[in-house]
Design an enzyme around this catalytic site. Structure first.
Site, PDB file in Angstrom:
ATOM      1  N   HIS A 136       0.851  -1.185   0.000  1.00 17.17           N
ATOM      2  CA  HIS A 136       0.000   0.000   0.000  1.00 17.17           C
ATOM      3  C   HIS A 136       0.889   1.237   0.000  1.00 17.17           C
ATOM      4  O   HIS A 136       2.052   1.192   0.400  1.00 17.17           O
ATOM      5  CB  HIS A 136      -0.883   0.030   1.243  1.00 17.17           C
ATOM      6  CG  HIS A 136      -1.943  -1.011   1.253  1.00 17.17           C
ATOM      7  ND1 HIS A 136      -3.128  -0.877   0.563  1.00 17.17           N
ATOM      8  CD2 HIS A 136      -2.001  -2.227   1.861  1.00 17.17           C
ATOM      9  CE1 HIS A 136      -3.881  -1.952   0.758  1.00 17.17           C
ATOM     10  NE2 HIS A 136      -3.214  -2.790   1.537  1.00 17.17           N
ATOM     11  N   CYS A 141      -0.292   2.466  -4.314  1.00 12.79           N
ATOM     12  CA  CYS A 141      -1.124   3.617  -4.654  1.00 12.79           C
ATOM     13  C   CYS A 141      -0.292   4.892  -4.577  1.00 12.79           C
ATOM     14  O   CYS A 141       0.566   5.034  -3.706  1.00 12.79           O
ATOM     15  CB  CYS A 141      -2.305   3.722  -3.687  1.00 12.79           C
ATOM     16  SG  CYS A 141      -3.470   2.355  -3.791  1.00 12.79           S
TER      17      CYS A 141
END
Length: 496
Positions: free
Chosen positions: A180, A222
């Site tokens: 992430h 991301c």
């Protein structure tokens, strides 16, 4: 109410994925670790191929650092990506002693894993876990250890195998990071997160030490472009690609209920779109013929959802682009089995994917669906879904209110969400960013891997000259009535 909202969201995601294109033709090319083709044994014995190749091509030693920056079964895909990458590099001739692996190692033998001791990265893929070294696992997977390993600084390493990148001036280094992320940060299972400015300092120090010839970095996360946007110099002999630009999500793939879907017993995504794109390309091509540039183009097209960006992201490039014509074997090695290979991988049209943050909810809902009705476990799973969704909404509303208190109810949202022009870094003062994050987390609880998306808001608070005292006052006013419970920063820790 929260559970019904979650169900509706996940139903919409699954429905969108179901219509996402034609069926993939897949010819498995991943063999079990230790399973060797006879021609390979005769031509290049395992364990000696790396040295022989290095002597022939004069490129020095090939090194690699592989990082899965998350934990938990819902994040299965990140460790699957890294284990898969390890198998590709080993088949390419990189020696185990020259590959450093960071992964929490809580997936293969997790009680939720339907195939104990096995990790797969494709619906029809073989085990990619066997043989992967446990260099840095559990509490040892930290940004601090990652920096020390890259710099070859054994004395700065805490725990683990103490394996580091002890590279020399002629050596080539490959880094792959899957996790992430958020604006300016990459996740780690142990806080604090990796901050872009800190990573840049490490890369510059590595370059100043004259201990590599060239370096290639692939990052799956991301907003991963924000790690390098406006920060990555072009004169460090480092080429970078990222799964997304500075302001968008990257995508999970091979997820339950999507096409292609994992085996029915799996309740989580098996891979990430950018990651499987480069790996499936590498293992089905002759890397003595394929260039960095060619792989970038292939991965960019596939990760973009065939240039539609409907369920995809913009793969980006940063750093030194002068050596994009280098062949990939210089960094990933060369598997003799692929010397005459034709592309065995066929993917036609867009494929289903889910953005990284929704992949976490997808896992929770699939687990809930499979539990027996009216069981205590099912009720507990529903409470976890509700708790997670409500905490996300609380984080979103808290950041929003802080912005309104600082900049006014009319201007707050637009100031927090403002994206700087291309070529500028996320924030001018990275120490300020860390201070603002700590102030917020002290009063409003940890951002979590979901809340990383709000890093741009804190960066813009710094960019607009807000003082720490004003930030503290706004955070207290926003969150003084919150009952953080297990979400407290005293329990979870601080991300900065």
């Amino acid at each position: 109410m929260a559970a019904r909202w979650c169900f509706a969201l996940l139903l919409a995601l699954s429905a969108a994925a179901a219509g996402a294109g034609a069926k993939r033709t897949w010819e498995p090319v991943i063999r079990m670790p230790g399973e060797v083709v006879e021609e390979e044994v005769a031509t290049v014995p395992r364990g000696s191929e790396g040295t022989e190749e290095e002597e022939k091509d004069g490129v020095g030693t090939r090194w690699a650092v592989l990082v899965a920056g998350s934990s938990g079964y819902g994040n299965y895909r990140h460790q699957a990506d890294v284990c898969h990458a390890y198998q590709i590099l080993r088949k390419g001739g990189l020696k185990e002693e020259n590959i450093v692996v960071f992964m929490y190692d809580d997936i293969a033998n997790n009680i939720l894993n339907p195939r104990p001791g096995v990790i797969v990265n494709h619906p029809q893929g073989e085990d990619v876990y066997a043989g992967v070294p446990k260099d840095y696992t559990g509490d040892e997977v930290t940004a601090k250890n990652f920096y020390a390993v890259l710099l070859g600084n054994k004395t700065a390493v805490t725990g683990g195998s103490r394996k580091v990148i002890d590279s020399k001036p002629n050596d080539h280094i490959f880094i792959f990071y899957s996790d992430h992320g958020g604006p300016g940060v990459l996740g780690m299972p142990n806080l604090p997160y990796l901050y872009a400015a800190d990573f840049m300092k490490v890369l510059q120090e590595k370059h100043a030490s004259n201990t590599y010839a060239k370096m290639v970095i692939y990052v799956e996360a991301c907003e991963s472009g924000s790690i390098f946007e406006g920060l990555m110099p072009e004169d460090l002999n480092i080429y970078v690609t990222t799964a997304s630009n500075a302001e968008e999500s990257s995508w999970g793939t091979y997820c339950p209920g999507m096409e292609p879907s994992p085996p029915s017993e799996y309740i989580t995504c098996l891979g990430d779109l950018y990651s499987v794109s480069w790996m499936e390309d590498s293992e089905t091509h002759n890397l003595k013929e394929e260039s960095i540039k060619k792989q970038y183009e292939v991965v960019k097209k596939r990760t973009s959802d065939m240039n539609s960006y409907g369920a995809g992201s913009h793969v980006m490039e940063y750093g030194d682009r002068t050596f994009k014509d280098d062949k990939l074997y210089l960094y990933q090695g060369f598997d003799p089995a692929n010397a005459e290979v034709k592309n065995k991988l066929s993917w036609e049209g867009p494929k289903a994917a889910v953005n990284q943050r929704d992949a976490d909810l997808l896992f929770l809902w699939r687990r809930y669906e499979l539990l027996h009705d009216k069981s205590e476990e099912k009720l507990k799973a529903l409470r976890e879904i509700s708790d997670t969704v409500m905490h996300r909404k609380l984080l979103d509303s808290s950041v929003d209110l802080v912005g309104k208190l600082l900049f006014g109810f009319g201007n707050g949202p637009s100031v927090l969400q403002a994206v700087r022009p291309s070529g500028q870094p996320l924030v001018d003062d990275w120490d300020c960013l860390k201070r603002m994050v700590r102030i917020f987390e002290s009063h409003c609880g940890p951002l979590t891997q979901y809340g990383m998306k709000h890093m741009r808001a804190f960066a813009n608070i710094c960019n607009n000259g807000i003082s720490g005292a004003s930030m503290k006052e706004a955070s207290i006013a926003t969150c003084s009535s919150h009952n953080s419970g297990r979400w407290s920063s005293l329990v979870q820790g601080y991300s900065a």
